[in-house]
Write a protein that holds these residues in place. Sequence first.
Motif, PDB file in Angstrom:
ATOM      1  N   TRP A  71       0.839  -1.114   0.100  1.00 55.35           N
ATOM      2  CA  TRP A  71       0.041  -0.041   0.091  1.00 55.35           C
ATOM      3  C   TRP A  71       0.807   1.265  -0.095  1.00 55.35           C
ATOM      4  CZ3 TRP A  71      -5.117   0.231  -0.856  1.00 55.35           C
ATOM      5  CH2 TRP A  71      -5.871  -0.827  -0.599  1.00 55.35           C
ATOM      6  N   ARG A 124       0.599   5.856  -0.349  1.00 58.75           N
ATOM      7  CA  ARG A 124      -0.204   6.935  -0.647  1.00 58.75           C
ATOM      8  C   ARG A 124       0.426   7.957  -1.257  1.00 58.75           C
ATOM      9  NH1 ARG A 124      -2.100   9.950   4.970  1.00 58.75           N
ATOM     10  NH2 ARG A 124      -0.107  10.338   5.104  1.00 58.75           N
ATOM     11  N   TYR A 170      -4.814   6.592  -2.723  1.00 65.15           N
ATOM     12  CA  TYR A 170      -4.278   5.457  -2.209  1.00 65.15           C
ATOM     13  C   TYR A 170      -4.127   4.424  -3.208  1.00 65.15           C
ATOM     14  CZ  TYR A 170      -4.998   7.516   2.209  1.00 65.15           C
ATOM     15  OH  TYR A 170      -5.035   8.679   3.381  1.00 65.15           O
TER      16      TYR A 170
END
Lengths: 115, 117
Positions: free
Chosen positions: B34, B36, B90
């Motif tokens: 992940w 951002r 995201y």
Amino acid sequence: AQSVAQPEDQVNVAEGNPLTVKCTYSVSGNPYLFWYVQYPNRGLQFLLKYITGDNLVKGSYGFEAEFNKSQTSFHLKKPSALVSDSALYFCAVRDPTGTASKLTFGTGTRLQVTL
Amino acid sequence: GAGVSQSPRYKVTKRGQDVALRCDPISGHVSLYWYRQALGQGPEFLTYFNYEAQQDKSGLPNDRFSAERPEGSISTLTIQRTEQRDSAMYRCASSRLSSGGSTDTQYFGPGTRLTVL
């Protein structure tokens, strides 16, 4: 800590001319280096990577990049630009000596190719 | 031959609400990441998984952020009590092999644009 710098916010080039998008890096060991391209409303697309071996790496859509260890650079190049190459380009580095697998990205360079 | 998919593509929420962002990696990919991305910036690492194990969560900004991958495939990033500063894109990525300095390429999904009002 690893880091990447893309010194140009935007690069403008005429279609048919060669293009260069600059990237320099800082990492403790020998780096793994990547280029990604981002088109509007789309995800990051992988272009090419340098792991080891030949300093000139060839990738997708006619792009190539040259790894220069002494200058800690990994500039993206293309011999003849197309209008369709206009996009946002990101350089990223990964430090293979640590246990972290994260990519550290530069801030991006917007390439504008005009007729 | 599907790539990484993310849902929803766009999420608008009010400050204080919880949100859950979903990532479906490329089939068979072991590692999931992940990131951002704020406007005008490159993606910044949040966390990653090998199979179902969360290996590194050093990039999660505070304890309002959490992630899970319970069966080693789909992952959910949850943000509790959202704040306006959480507004960003995201991005999820997956790679074929287990990580830890590997040479694997990370393949990214289209991202979820989160707007907190």
